[in-house]
Design a protein around this motif. Structure first.
Motif, mmCIF file in Angstrom:
data_model
loop_
_atom_site.group_PDB
_atom_site.id
_atom_site.type_symbol
_atom_site.label_atom_id
_atom_site.label_comp_id
_atom_site.label_asym_id
_atom_site.label_seq_id
_atom_site.Cartn_x
_atom_site.Cartn_y
_atom_site.Cartn_z
ATOM 1 N N VAL A 132 24.236 2.431 148.811
ATOM 2 C CA VAL A 132 22.759 2.604 148.431
ATOM 3 C C VAL A 132 22.458 1.841 147.110
ATOM 4 C CG1 VAL A 132 21.571 4.519 147.612
ATOM 5 C CG2 VAL A 132 22.822 5.015 149.632
ATOM 6 N N ALA A 133 23.520 2.000 146.058
ATOM 7 C CA ALA A 133 23.272 1.325 144.879
ATOM 8 C C ALA A 133 23.232 -0.198 144.743
ATOM 9 C CB ALA A 133 24.548 1.673 143.941
ATOM 10 N N SER A 134 24.020 -0.724 145.650
ATOM 11 C CA SER A 134 24.058 -2.313 146.012
ATOM 12 C C SER A 134 22.711 -2.623 146.529
ATOM 13 C CB SER A 134 25.093 -2.678 146.843
ATOM 14 O OG SER A 134 25.174 -2.100 148.071
ATOM 15 N N PHE A 135 22.092 -1.795 147.502
ATOM 16 C CA PHE A 135 20.887 -1.874 148.043
ATOM 17 C C PHE A 135 19.573 -2.042 147.088
ATOM 18 C CE2 PHE A 135 17.024 -0.519 150.618
ATOM 19 C CZ PHE A 135 16.847 -1.842 151.527
ATOM 20 N N ARG B 230 15.617 -4.677 143.549
ATOM 21 C CA ARG B 230 15.129 -4.894 142.011
ATOM 22 C C ARG B 230 15.194 -6.372 141.557
ATOM 23 N NH1 ARG B 230 17.056 1.110 139.853
ATOM 24 N NH2 ARG B 230 15.735 2.302 140.962
ATOM 25 N N SER B 231 16.396 -6.981 142.149
ATOM 26 C CA SER B 231 16.919 -8.334 141.691
ATOM 27 C C SER B 231 16.017 -9.297 142.202
ATOM 28 C CB SER B 231 18.241 -8.550 141.949
ATOM 29 O OG SER B 231 18.455 -8.894 143.474
ATOM 30 N N ALA B 232 15.934 -10.521 141.611
ATOM 31 C CA ALA B 232 15.049 -11.593 141.866
ATOM 32 C C ALA B 232 15.827 -12.456 143.024
ATOM 33 C CB ALA B 232 14.733 -12.576 140.728
ATOM 34 N N LEU C 196 23.049 -8.365 148.252
ATOM 35 C CA LEU C 196 23.059 -8.102 149.664
ATOM 36 C C LEU C 196 24.419 -8.479 150.335
ATOM 37 C CD1 LEU C 196 20.980 -8.070 152.138
ATOM 38 C CD2 LEU C 196 21.049 -10.523 152.253
ATOM 39 N N ALA C 197 25.285 -9.178 149.933
ATOM 40 C CA ALA C 197 26.727 -9.233 150.408
ATOM 41 C C ALA C 197 27.220 -7.856 150.241
ATOM 42 C CB ALA C 197 27.235 -10.470 149.771
#
Length: 62
Positions: free
Chosen positions: A14-17, A22-24, A30-31
């Motif tokens: 969840v945190a990485s998604f 939020r990132s550009a 995503l990986a």
């Protein structure tokens, strides 16, 4: 132990998604999302497979 690892992997998924959204368009998040999703599924399956009929044999004739 498998449940704990599955929950930790789910939190990281969840945190990485959220960081990917939020990132550009950073592909590293995503990986990480895909990797942690696979790890969550693996540890969740290991946890559930260990809980089903651990000590009982099922016979067709019963």
């Amino acid at each position: 132990m498998n449940l704990l690892l599955a929950v930790v992997a789910l939190i990281l998924t969840v945190a990485s998604f959220l960081m990917y959204q939020r990132s550009a368009d950073n592909k590293l998040w995503l990986a990480g999302f895909i990797l942690f999703l696979i790890v969550t599924l693996v540890f969740g399956a290991l946890f559930l497979s260990g809980r089903v009929n651990k000590g009982e044999d099922i016979h067709i004739t019963e």
